[in-house]
Design an enzyme around this catalytic site. Sequence first.
Site, PDB file in Angstrom:
ATOM      1  N   GLN A  98       0.957  -1.164   0.067  1.00 55.31           N
ATOM      2  CA  GLN A  98      -0.044  -0.087  -0.018  1.00 55.31           C
ATOM      3  C   GLN A  98       0.736   1.202   0.014  1.00 55.31           C
ATOM      4  O   GLN A  98       0.349   2.225  -0.308  1.00 55.31           O
ATOM      5  CB  GLN A  98      -0.985  -0.092   1.085  1.00 55.31           C
ATOM      6  CG  GLN A  98      -1.828  -1.048   1.346  1.00 55.31           C
ATOM      7  CD  GLN A  98      -2.504  -1.265   2.703  1.00 55.31           C
ATOM      8  OE1 GLN A  98      -3.736  -0.594   3.046  1.00 55.31           O
ATOM      9  NE2 GLN A  98      -1.877  -1.893   3.686  1.00 55.31           N
TER      10      GLN A  98
ATOM     11  N   VAL B 273       3.558   3.829  -1.137  1.00 56.82           N
ATOM     12  CA  VAL B 273       3.941   4.740  -2.321  1.00 56.82           C
ATOM     13  C   VAL B 273       5.434   5.307  -2.246  1.00 56.82           C
ATOM     14  O   VAL B 273       5.888   5.840  -3.155  1.00 56.82           O
ATOM     15  CB  VAL B 273       3.146   6.073  -2.402  1.00 56.82           C
ATOM     16  CG1 VAL B 273       1.609   5.491  -2.563  1.00 56.82           C
ATOM     17  CG2 VAL B 273       3.274   6.798  -1.264  1.00 56.82           C
TER      18      VAL B 273
ATOM     19  N   HIS C  61      -1.264   1.554  -4.230  1.00 57.15           N
ATOM     20  CA  HIS C  61      -1.831   2.928  -4.046  1.00 57.15           C
ATOM     21  C   HIS C  61      -0.945   3.863  -4.941  1.00 57.15           C
ATOM     22  O   HIS C  61      -0.832   5.028  -4.538  1.00 57.15           O
ATOM     23  CB  HIS C  61      -1.823   3.409  -2.586  1.00 57.15           C
ATOM     24  CG  HIS C  61      -2.857   2.726  -1.850  1.00 57.15           C
ATOM     25  ND1 HIS C  61      -2.968   2.502  -0.416  1.00 57.15           N
ATOM     26  CD2 HIS C  61      -4.103   1.978  -2.342  1.00 57.15           C
ATOM     27  CE1 HIS C  61      -3.836   1.882  -0.093  1.00 57.15           C
ATOM     28  NE2 HIS C  61      -4.613   1.372  -0.987  1.00 57.15           N
TER      29      HIS C  61
ATOM     30  N   CYS D  53      -2.929  15.675 -20.096  1.00 56.05           N
ATOM     31  CA  CYS D  53      -2.603  14.996 -21.261  1.00 56.05           C
ATOM     32  C   CYS D  53      -2.131  13.624 -20.707  1.00 56.05           C
ATOM     33  O   CYS D  53      -2.287  13.253 -19.501  1.00 56.05           O
ATOM     34  CB  CYS D  53      -1.303  15.675 -22.257  1.00 56.05           C
ATOM     35  SG  CYS D  53       0.239  15.165 -21.336  1.00 56.05           S
TER      36      CYS D  53
ATOM     37  N   CYS E 233       2.779  19.285 -22.282  1.00 57.98           N
ATOM     38  CA  CYS E 233       1.801  20.168 -22.671  1.00 57.98           C
ATOM     39  C   CYS E 233       1.462  21.333 -21.717  1.00 57.98           C
ATOM     40  O   CYS E 233       0.581  22.004 -21.706  1.00 57.98           O
ATOM     41  CB  CYS E 233       0.416  19.226 -22.620  1.00 57.98           C
ATOM     42  SG  CYS E 233      -0.301  19.295 -20.936  1.00 57.98           S
TER      43      CYS E 233
ATOM     44  N   THR F 241       0.461  -2.735   8.784  1.00 61.24           N
ATOM     45  CA  THR F 241      -0.808  -2.468   8.032  1.00 61.24           C
ATOM     46  C   THR F 241      -1.778  -2.328   9.133  1.00 61.24           C
ATOM     47  O   THR F 241      -2.110  -3.294   9.913  1.00 61.24           O
ATOM     48  CB  THR F 241      -1.492  -2.714   6.777  1.00 61.24           C
ATOM     49  OG1 THR F 241      -2.453  -2.028   6.308  1.00 61.24           O
ATOM     50  CG2 THR F 241      -1.984  -4.213   6.815  1.00 61.24           C
TER      51      THR F 241
ATOM     52  N   PRO G 155       3.285  -4.423  15.830  1.00 57.73           N
ATOM     53  CA  PRO G 155       3.381  -4.421  17.368  1.00 57.73           C
ATOM     54  C   PRO G 155       2.272  -4.208  17.986  1.00 57.73           C
ATOM     55  O   PRO G 155       1.766  -4.542  19.299  1.00 57.73           O
ATOM     56  CB  PRO G 155       4.127  -3.138  17.458  1.00 57.73           C
ATOM     57  CG  PRO G 155       4.812  -2.780  16.133  1.00 57.73           C
ATOM     58  CD  PRO G 155       4.075  -3.080  15.230  1.00 57.73           C
TER      59      PRO G 155
HETATM   60  N1  APR Z   1       6.752  -2.482  12.229  1.00 58.85           N
HETATM   61  C1  APR Z   1       5.471  -3.014  11.861  1.00 58.85           C
HETATM   62  N2  APR Z   1       4.221  -2.179  11.986  1.00 58.85           N
HETATM   63  C2  APR Z   1       4.248  -0.972  12.372  1.00 58.85           C
HETATM   64  C3  APR Z   1       5.335  -0.425  12.956  1.00 58.85           C
HETATM   65  C4  APR Z   1       6.922  -1.166  12.860  1.00 58.85           C
HETATM   66  N3  APR Z   1       7.795  -0.777  13.316  1.00 58.85           N
HETATM   67  N4  APR Z   1       5.255   0.741  13.538  1.00 58.85           N
HETATM   68  C5  APR Z   1       3.881   0.746  13.422  1.00 58.85           C
HETATM   69  N5  APR Z   1       3.418  -0.001  12.759  1.00 58.85           N
HETATM   70  C6  APR Z   1       2.112  -0.513  12.476  1.00 58.85           C
HETATM   71  C7  APR Z   1       1.049   0.173  13.273  1.00 58.85           C
HETATM   72  O1  APR Z   1       0.699  -0.527  14.334  1.00 58.85           O
HETATM   73  C8  APR Z   1      -0.111   0.469  12.495  1.00 58.85           C
HETATM   74  O2  APR Z   1      -1.152  -0.819  12.520  1.00 58.85           O
HETATM   75  O3  APR Z   1       1.859  -0.142  11.186  1.00 58.85           O
HETATM   76  C9  APR Z   1       0.487   0.425  10.857  1.00 58.85           C
HETATM   77  C10 APR Z   1       0.414   1.548  10.301  1.00 58.85           C
HETATM   78  O4  APR Z   1      -1.184   1.680   9.798  1.00 58.85           O
HETATM   79  P1  APR Z   1      -1.408   2.899   8.941  1.00 58.85           P
HETATM   80  O5  APR Z   1      -0.425   4.092   9.352  1.00 58.85           O
HETATM   81  O6  APR Z   1      -2.971   2.936   8.987  1.00 58.85           O
HETATM   82  O7  APR Z   1      -0.892   2.816   7.418  1.00 58.85           O
HETATM   83  P2  APR Z   1      -1.391   1.605   6.205  1.00 58.85           P
HETATM   84  O8  APR Z   1      -2.207   0.564   7.222  1.00 58.85           O
HETATM   85  O9  APR Z   1      -0.206   1.488   5.485  1.00 58.85           O
HETATM   86  O10 APR Z   1      -2.353   2.614   5.746  1.00 58.85           O
HETATM   87  C11 APR Z   1      -3.136   2.164   4.484  1.00 58.85           C
HETATM   88  O11 APR Z   1      -4.299   4.473   4.436  1.00 58.85           O
HETATM   89  O12 APR Z   1      -3.923   6.936   4.505  1.00 58.85           O
HETATM   90  C12 APR Z   1      -3.680   5.711   3.596  1.00 58.85           C
HETATM   91  O13 APR Z   1      -3.060   5.350   1.281  1.00 58.85           O
HETATM   92  C13 APR Z   1      -2.683   5.581   2.741  1.00 58.85           C
HETATM   93  O14 APR Z   1      -1.651   3.482   2.064  1.00 58.85           O
HETATM   94  C14 APR Z   1      -2.292   4.119   3.117  1.00 58.85           C
HETATM   95  C15 APR Z   1      -3.557   3.348   3.649  1.00 58.85           C
END
Ligand code: APR
Length: 237
Positions: free
Chosen positions: A88, A90, A106, A117, A138, A176, A202
């Site tokens: 997800q 970028v 994403h 264009c 363009c 995520t 975590p």
């Molecule tokens: N290692 C692993 N996970 C971690 C760490 C780490 N060191 N630090 C934080 N996290 C976890 C957090 O606990 C959280 O669950 O990473 C996750 C980050 O979540 P988000 O900030 O919501 O990111 P993401 O899930 O990628 O968001 C998805 O939302 O804002 C939009 O387009 C954007 O791609 C993004 C999408």
Amino acid sequence: MRLRIAVLTGAGISAESGIPTFRGAGGLWERYKLEELASPEAFRRDPKLVWEWYDYRRLKIKEAEPNRGHRLLASMEEEFPNFTLITQNVDGLHQRAGSKRVIELHGNIWKLRCTRCTYEDFNYEAPLKVLPPACPSCGGLLRPGVVWFGESLPIDALEEAYRAAKASDVFLVVGTSGMVYPAAQLPIEAKERGAYLIEVNPEETPLSPYMDTCIREKASVGVEKALELIRSHLQRA
Ligand code: APR
């Protein structure tokens, strides 16, 4: 047995590279209003403000280095013949860590796309000299090649990600929050087809109840533990 592995990463895998996540403590959405910065309406309303934010993020990412979590996933692509990395993110850090095939759901912050264009190309200049940047072909307004809230994901990337999820024997979810669809649907699809699910995070997430194993560690530690689990899975098979 040829183990088919699919991985979905989020902002958490880049956290240890110093790139702030979006949600949770210190997240970008704590300090900025996402509807003011990451939506087509925001860009129409104030393209310069949106570009100032993306230019700042591009500079932070350029100054960052891939971390151990990125590098371990790049090495897994070498070790397992049937391995698919879906992100997800970028920031392009998976590619800089050596991952050759990355499905970017994403988009990519280094890609610029013309709003008038069909021009689209990678541009690694950070900071950009002129904000907002103009299309070299363009003169129209260029936008970041990322998916904003309310926009559809690149259909080829999404279809390839669904195929990999549905065919996977092991689905690894790293960093995520599992809050944003359709990305968060991928591990659920995999589960419904009998995949073994592993989460490296975590914190607990809405995806945690689907997991066969939750590794409550940072990515640089947790991905290695997941790799050991997968290798032992292989030995038993
Ligand atoms: N290692 C692993 N996970 C971690 C760490 C780490 N060191 N630090 C934080 N996290 C976890 C957090 O606990 C959280 O669950 O990473 C996750 C980050 O979540 P988000 O900030 O919501 O990111 P993401 O899930 O990628 O968001 C998805 O939302 O804002 C939009 O387009 C954007 O791609 C993004 C999408």
